[in-house]
Write an enzyme that holds these catalytic residues in place. Structure first.
Site, PDB file in Angstrom:
ATOM      1  N   PHE A   1       0.847  -1.190   0.000  1.00  0.00           N
ATOM      2  CA  PHE A   1       0.000   0.000   0.000  1.00  0.00           C
ATOM      3  C   PHE A   1       0.890   1.250   0.000  1.00  0.00           C
ATOM      4  O   PHE A   1       1.908   1.296   0.694  1.00  0.00           O
ATOM      5  CB  PHE A   1      -0.922   0.001   1.218  1.00  0.00           C
ATOM      6  CG  PHE A   1      -1.939   1.104   1.174  1.00  0.00           C
ATOM      7  CD1 PHE A   1      -3.038   1.016   0.334  1.00  0.00           C
ATOM      8  CD2 PHE A   1      -1.777   2.246   1.938  1.00  0.00           C
ATOM      9  CE1 PHE A   1      -3.973   2.047   0.270  1.00  0.00           C
ATOM     10  CE2 PHE A   1      -2.704   3.285   1.875  1.00  0.00           C
ATOM     11  CZ  PHE A   1      -3.802   3.181   1.046  1.00  0.00           C
TER      12      PHE A   1
ATOM     13  N   ASP B   1       1.474  -4.804   8.724  1.00  0.00           N
ATOM     14  CA  ASP B   1       0.349  -3.910   8.496  1.00  0.00           C
ATOM     15  C   ASP B   1      -0.901  -4.775   8.350  1.00  0.00           C
ATOM     16  O   ASP B   1      -1.026  -5.550   7.391  1.00  0.00           O
ATOM     17  CB  ASP B   1       0.571  -3.064   7.237  1.00  0.00           C
ATOM     18  CG  ASP B   1      -0.545  -2.043   7.027  1.00  0.00           C
ATOM     19  OD1 ASP B   1      -1.650  -2.233   7.582  1.00  0.00           O
ATOM     20  OD2 ASP B   1      -0.318  -1.059   6.302  1.00  0.00           O
TER      21      ASP B   1
ATOM     22  N   TYR C   1     -11.019   1.989  10.105  1.00  0.00           N
ATOM     23  CA  TYR C   1     -12.165   2.476   9.331  1.00  0.00           C
ATOM     24  C   TYR C   1     -12.642   1.476   8.294  1.00  0.00           C
ATOM     25  O   TYR C   1     -13.593   1.751   7.579  1.00  0.00           O
ATOM     26  CB  TYR C   1     -11.888   3.846   8.692  1.00  0.00           C
ATOM     27  CG  TYR C   1     -10.610   4.000   7.905  1.00  0.00           C
ATOM     28  CD1 TYR C   1     -10.491   3.456   6.636  1.00  0.00           C
ATOM     29  CD2 TYR C   1      -9.554   4.724   8.410  1.00  0.00           C
ATOM     30  CE1 TYR C   1      -9.335   3.612   5.900  1.00  0.00           C
ATOM     31  CE2 TYR C   1      -8.382   4.895   7.681  1.00  0.00           C
ATOM     32  CZ  TYR C   1      -8.270   4.339   6.431  1.00  0.00           C
ATOM     33  OH  TYR C   1      -7.123   4.505   5.701  1.00  0.00           O
ATOM     34  N   LYS C   2     -11.977   0.322   8.209  1.00  0.00           N
ATOM     35  CA  LYS C   2     -12.405  -0.697   7.259  1.00  0.00           C
ATOM     36  C   LYS C   2     -13.335  -1.685   7.974  1.00  0.00           C
ATOM     37  O   LYS C   2     -14.451  -1.354   8.319  1.00  0.00           O
ATOM     38  CB  LYS C   2     -11.174  -1.386   6.667  1.00  0.00           C
ATOM     39  CG  LYS C   2     -10.255  -0.433   5.912  1.00  0.00           C
ATOM     40  CD  LYS C   2      -9.050  -1.173   5.351  1.00  0.00           C
ATOM     41  CE  LYS C   2      -8.062  -0.209   4.684  1.00  0.00           C
ATOM     42  NZ  LYS C   2      -8.607   0.428   3.477  1.00  0.00           N
TER      43      LYS C   2
ATOM     44  N   ARG D   1     -12.301  -3.820  -7.244  1.00  0.00           N
ATOM     45  CA  ARG D   1     -12.135  -4.501  -5.964  1.00  0.00           C
ATOM     46  C   ARG D   1     -13.485  -4.615  -5.275  1.00  0.00           C
ATOM     47  O   ARG D   1     -14.166  -3.617  -5.048  1.00  0.00           O
ATOM     48  CB  ARG D   1     -11.150  -3.721  -5.091  1.00  0.00           C
ATOM     49  CG  ARG D   1     -10.650  -4.513  -3.912  1.00  0.00           C
ATOM     50  CD  ARG D   1      -9.602  -3.745  -3.147  1.00  0.00           C
ATOM     51  NE  ARG D   1     -10.183  -2.580  -2.470  1.00  0.00           N
ATOM     52  CZ  ARG D   1      -9.499  -1.780  -1.659  1.00  0.00           C
ATOM     53  NH1 ARG D   1      -8.217  -1.983  -1.425  1.00  0.00           N
ATOM     54  NH2 ARG D   1     -10.089  -0.742  -1.081  1.00  0.00           N
TER      55      ARG D   1
END
Lengths: 417, 417
Positions: free
Chosen positions: B132, B215, B240-241, B389
């Site tokens: 990422f 991560d 937040y996911k 995605r």
């Protein structure tokens, strides 16, 4: 301001409230318990009445209903938009120089590294021993990381309740040398409220080839700032004090436009990239102050900051400053009349021109007195080791609050003696 | 799973929903527009129904009424308390090792420096070219700051839609040397959802004297983690996911207890000090993971994270994982049946044991298709340059959502051909 008996009267305080042109702003805040005398708006500002609804909208509508689409529908721009409104209303800043993000610790870290990068060959940071702790910790650590050192101003004991005298240009000039890259100072001292000589210090630093990072945490929203006008380099501040942004609200960074092209963010994150969703191989910083963004900003927190900034913008910093001077002067008068004889000494400048929006009193029993006041619904702040800090937030503090709070302290001291 | 005509049927999806033991969790979320097919819960998780009330309580009662007193009445402990609940429910972590603070960028920065400090004499960071973006930017910058370098794994083009094959222990072992201080990798790849060999990579790194920073942004809340069990060193993740903490919710840090005494925070702030309000001359780090705090944390944001963590704790990660595998397997089946003939190829592992909770499809028109789907109320995510995605959040995504979303994509592709 005194009654016929020579004692300051509550009637006078009521008259001051009645004549206060900002009095109606208190009605714009949620104050569930009107019996509380809140004298700590410089630690955590009160809740604006509009914030609850605004937060509920962001949570319910923007997050709950629009979901990920809200990033495109406004959230991505919030750090700069709220920053511009904050800069215009409070900092004397033209657009494009202010971004709301992270906290003061992280932002000060970024700015000190950025300043050192802009002054290659120099490795000294000048800071003050009486500076707010996080600034000192960050300055010392950044100096260590860069193989430099901090040249500390001020007396050896930073634990003293107040550095009463403002930091002057000549004091700073005495510490400047060819190795000083950056000066880190607060505009308003967190203990004494002494206002540093911002313009003079900035000039002195520039004359010596150094930059200045101004911590405006206790200044933004309490005194008018003119960062563009004084030719400042960088500034940082929080938004949970006079900006009423809420507990742990995000901080902000201001960076002078002339530094934008060359400045680096030492904590480069995807939100500060020139093209966030390209997700390319290399970090390419966004144009301007946006590059100081790191990770994903909180849309909820930004909305809350925006409400607080809007109230200050509406009031206007000149009016805020006028009331602040009146409030602190009144507090000093009452302290002189009621507290001095009990050994409480003023640890803030007596000259209002040198004083921000809080007043600190020193007393050997400060800790116990602060607790006793809090138990009685009068809430100042204790500052180690012997300071009672009375914060006077012009949008919400009344003259009667000052009267009642200091009267309560006087009553406690009367009982002790 | 197919109808009598050979096409996957919606009835079958409805039957899967009816048999789903986690189906009732969707009722615990606020879903104002039930016509939206939300397939992006791995970018921004949905709003838990309890969050609005919890946020309103923190804003109205704790901030509005209790004001500064709330720091003593609970706020100071929230980063560790919510961290412990998060660690127990999602990370396989015993107490005292997890703290919620800052964002992933800032936390990764802290952990890479901390790892380098723990491995003096070593200056190389091993990371993946397909990582990422923020992780790559931070790794490159930290290496620069430390006079070291990043040894990049993986193919030269990180812009490719997916690194389908999981990162293996042998791949990492091939990059290890006496100069490698730390390996930075995602547990679940943000594009392909490929799950790295966490235990094997951790062992390989340790065998070579290096540490690992994991991560877990796409892993926490989607696959069970066992950080204590695998003997991991450090981990970071967002909330937040799958944690449903809200837009820009704070991230977290997990640090193995054995590193606590020696680890340093390169961004030392007052909230990570051993005695926050002593405000002493020197930075003395708090015991344990608390030292990774920087500035003042957001009480509002922490409360929202707590709600999301509570829902996952209640569901249990084994049940979450079981549903996740069923959802992604169903999506792969539908893609095979409806999309493959239109040139949409699977860019996620076909083996569910190697796959997290999203499925990425590659198609030359991915950007336009994602926009067209969004316009129709079906919301996946586009990943540059050619990835669609599809995020499947086990607490809120139904099998009928998968069916309807992929049917919409199939209809678009049918119309194109």
């Amino acid at each position: 301001m005194t009654s016929s008996t020579g004692a300051p009267s509550r009637l006078h305080a009521e008259q001051l409230d009645a004549a206060d042109p900002l009095a109606s702003f208190r009605l714009r805040f949620t104050i569930p318990d009107p019996t509380v005398v809140y004298l700590d708006g410089n630690s955590l500002g009160r809740l604006p009445a509009a914030t609850s609804g605004r937060v509920a909208d962001v949570v319910g509508d923007e997050w709950g209903e629009r979901l990920i689409r809200s990033w495109d529908e406004g959230w991505m721009d919030l750090p700069l938009e709220v920053g511009d409104r904050l800069g215009a209303a409070l900092l004397g800043a033209s657009p494009g120089q202010t971004v709301v993000c992270d906290n003061v610790t992280v932002n000060t870290f970024k700015l000190l590294h950025a300043a050192l990068d802009l002054r290659p060959g120099r490795s000294t940071i000048v800071a003050h021993r009486g500076e707010f702790p996080t600034d000192r910790y960050v300055a010392a650590e950044v100096a260590r990381q860069r193989g430099g050192a901090v040249d500390w101003l001020g007396p050896l004991d930073p634990g003293a309740a107040a550095q009463v005298d403002p930091v002057t240009a000549s004091q700073v000039a005495g510490a400047l040398s060819d190795d000083v890259a950056v000066v880190l100072l607060s505009v308003v001292d967190y203990r004494s409220a002494a206002i540093a000589e911002v313009a003079g210090i900035t000039r002195a630093a520039h004359d010596a080839g150094a930059l200045v990072v101004w911590d405006c945490s206790h200044a933004a929203g309490s005194i008018p700032l003119d960062l563009d006008g004084v030719g400042a380099d960088f500034a940082v501040g929080c938004s949970y004090k006079y900006l009423n942004g809420g507990p742990g609200a995000p901080a902000w960074i201001w960076a002078a436009g002339r530094h934008h092209d060359a400045m680096r963010n030492p904590v480069p994150g995807w939100m500060g990239h020139d093209d966030v969703f390209a997700m390319g191989a290399e970090y390419v910083p966004a144009a301007g102050v946006r590059r100081f963004l790191t990770g994903t900003p909180s849309a909820i927190a930004l909305a809350a900051v925006d409400v607080g900034v809007g109230l200050l913008a509406e009031a206007g910093m000149e009016a805020v400053r006028a009331k602040s001077v009146a409030l602190t002067s009144y507090a000093v008068d009452l302290a002189d009349a009621w507290l001095a004889r009990h050994g409480a000494s003023l640890a803030s400048p007596r000259d209002p021109a040198q004083r921000g929006s809080h007043v600190t009193l020193r007393h050997s029993e400060a800790r116990a007195l602060t607790q006793a006041l809090t138990d009685r619904g009068v809430i100042p702040d204790f500052r180690n080791p012997d300071g009672i800090r009375i914060g006077l937030a012009p949008l919400t503090t009344r003259f009667t609050d000052v009267h009642d709070g200091i009267a309560s302290l006087a009553a406690l001291l009367d009982a002790l003696s």
